[in-house]
Enzyme design. Structure first.
Site, mmCIF file in Angstrom:
data_model
loop_
_atom_site.group_PDB
_atom_site.id
_atom_site.type_symbol
_atom_site.label_atom_id
_atom_site.label_comp_id
_atom_site.label_asym_id
_atom_site.label_seq_id
_atom_site.Cartn_x
_atom_site.Cartn_y
_atom_site.Cartn_z
ATOM 1 N N ASN A 13 57.725 16.157 -30.444
ATOM 2 C CA ASN A 13 58.512 17.379 -30.587
ATOM 3 C C ASN A 13 59.234 17.287 -31.931
ATOM 4 O OD1 ASN A 13 60.330 19.526 -30.420
ATOM 5 N ND2 ASN A 13 60.782 19.187 -28.257
ATOM 6 N N ARG A 94 54.499 19.804 -29.347
ATOM 7 C CA ARG A 94 55.157 21.107 -29.206
ATOM 8 C C ARG A 94 54.944 21.873 -30.500
ATOM 9 N NH1 ARG A 94 60.921 22.539 -30.604
ATOM 10 N NH2 ARG A 94 61.328 24.563 -29.654
ATOM 11 N N HIS A 182 61.287 28.813 -26.917
ATOM 12 C CA HIS A 182 61.841 27.925 -25.883
ATOM 13 C C HIS A 182 61.038 28.023 -24.585
ATOM 14 C CE1 HIS A 182 65.981 27.698 -28.024
ATOM 15 N NE2 HIS A 182 65.286 26.596 -28.245
ATOM 16 N N ARG A 243 71.475 28.600 -37.418
ATOM 17 C CA ARG A 243 70.794 29.895 -37.525
ATOM 18 C C ARG A 243 71.761 31.016 -37.174
ATOM 19 N NH1 ARG A 243 65.901 28.280 -33.660
ATOM 20 N NH2 ARG A 243 65.511 26.210 -34.547
ATOM 21 N N GLU A 383 61.254 19.319 -21.886
ATOM 22 C CA GLU A 383 60.094 19.827 -22.613
ATOM 23 C C GLU A 383 59.000 18.772 -22.719
ATOM 24 O OE1 GLU A 383 62.103 22.968 -25.721
ATOM 25 O OE2 GLU A 383 62.557 20.843 -25.977
#
Length: 405
Positions: A13, A94, A182, A243, A383
């Site tokens: 990831n 990912r 996500h 962000r 994840e």
């Protein structure tokens, strides 16, 4: 390390300043053998951290990693020292964005990599690094199968009204629409919610709030994504660590005129210099800002804006769902910041959202009262497990539908 009798899957990831990884063994269940990361890539404090089942695989050491190219070399050296291809069966990555053509997990091929290179402008903050990681593994271990797991899959079948952007229609043919991200986290959260709260709860009206360095929310009904806060790129939606979240599009024209800012500079600003960092002017880390907020108004305002915007999105998604049955917090902030959760929920009583202060302070699995109209839950997202499960499915490696959280 001697080759295992069971398949072993490495998950990767890659983030803007880190590479997280984990290894699973696919026996009767998917067992996590180890996990770790190279963090603070590009900074003098870069470290390789690993936590495993034995002392040989548990350590933390400084590394020199000025960029992702060097960092992935360090990771590959460590993997080869542990046994290289003899210790691995496959690698799962990912991949944040697959554009309009790719969303289902699949083998990484030359054709797929070429398409990811082509669509890199869709997500310049993530895709180039993710491509670099896949190519580095292929160079060092060319016979090792690799699988791409796309973060957009969970939202692929959102209602068309939630996918469309109100701009000239010709751009839709170029793949310009709202994708959502996500997705690996959201898919896990929905499965875990069904496990801990029951199948019916997972079929009800659910809002998922993944709040970490990247932050987004998703509205889910009957187990499917109805809407999500991120859009064409992961910079959209709520403010995040660095962000901006949603902005007035006119801001770009204003800054181009007032500061001669070009598109690349604007993109860098909204991705790496905004959010909590831009507001506070000191840190992108929520923990730092909470410590400083009583002495630093900039920190206090950054935290307040973060909570306010998330509260607004919860209200909007409750409207999209026609009500709300469950609210789930996940991610580094969502799972570990009781004060942030309390501030987000403080004025949402009209939706039936109420927190139990003691449960919330303890980061309990259920942080609402037992008789609350809306169940408010904290679920640790995973994840890596979703990536490993997808790899096992694509390559048919053992009984991948079973797992241990």
């Amino acid at each position: 390390m001697k080759k295992s009798a069971n398949p072993r899957i490495l998950t990767i990831n890659g983030g803007s300043s880190s590479i997280k990884f984990a290894q699973f063994e696919a026996g009767d269940v998917l067992d996590r053998i180890l996990e770790g990361e190279i963090d603070r890539i590009g900074a003098p404090e870069a470290r390789l951290r690993v936590t495993g089942l034995d002392s040989m695989d548990t350590f933390s050491q400084p590394v020199t990693a000025p960029d992702h190219t060097v960092a992935v070399g360090i990771l590959m050296d460590w993997i080869e020292a542990r046994g290289g291809p003899d210790g691995l069966t496959a690698v799962g990555h990912r991949v944040v964005h697959g554009g309009p053509s790719y969303w289902q997990p699949q083998r990484i091929t030359a054709e797929l990599l070429a398409e990811l290179h082509r669509i890199s402008p869709l997500d310049p903050a993530h895709l180039p690094g993710e491509i670099l990681l896949a190519e580095a593994f292929h160079r060092r271990l060319p016979d090792l199968p690799q699988v791409a797991c796309f973060d957009t899959a969970f939202h692929h079948d959102m209602p068309r009204v939630a996918q469309q952007l109100p701009i000239p229609r010709r751009y839709e043919a170029q793949g310009v629409r709202r994708y959502g991200f996500h997705g690996l986290s959201y898919a896990f959260l929905m499965e875990e919610m069904a496990r801990v709260a029951g199948t019916q709860a997972a079929q009800d009206r659910v809002i998922l709030a993944h709040l970490g360095n990247g932050a987004s929310l998703a509205a889910v009904r009957e187990g499917k994504s109805v809407d999500t806060s991120m859009g064409f790129t992961p910079v959209a939606g709520v403010p995040m660590s660095t962000r901006s979240g949603d902005l007035d599009p006119g801001l770009m024209a204003y800054l181009a005129s007032s500061e001669k800012m070009n598109a690349q500079q604007f993109n860098e600003m909204v991705n790496t210099k905004s959010g909590l960092l831009g507001m506070s002017e000191t840190s992108s880390d929520m923990r730092d800002l909470l410590e400083r907020e009583t002495q630093d108004v900039r920190a206090a305002e950054a935290v307040a804006l973060f909570c306010y915007q998330i509260r607004k999105w919860i209200g909007a998604f409750a409207a999209a769902l026609g009500g709300l049955d469950t609210l789930v917090f996940a991610g580094g902030i969502g799972e570990n910041a009781p004060l942030v959760r309390a501030r987000i929920c403080a004025e949402l009583g009209f939706l039936g959202i109420e927190l139990d202060p003691l449960r919330n302070a303890k980061n309990a699995a259920l942080i609402s009262p037992d008789d609350g109209r809306v169940s408010v839950r904290v679920i640790h997202t995973d994840e890596a497990l979703m990536i490993a499960r997808s790899v096992a499915h694509v390559l048919n490696l053992g009984p991948h539908r079973k797992h241990q959280p």
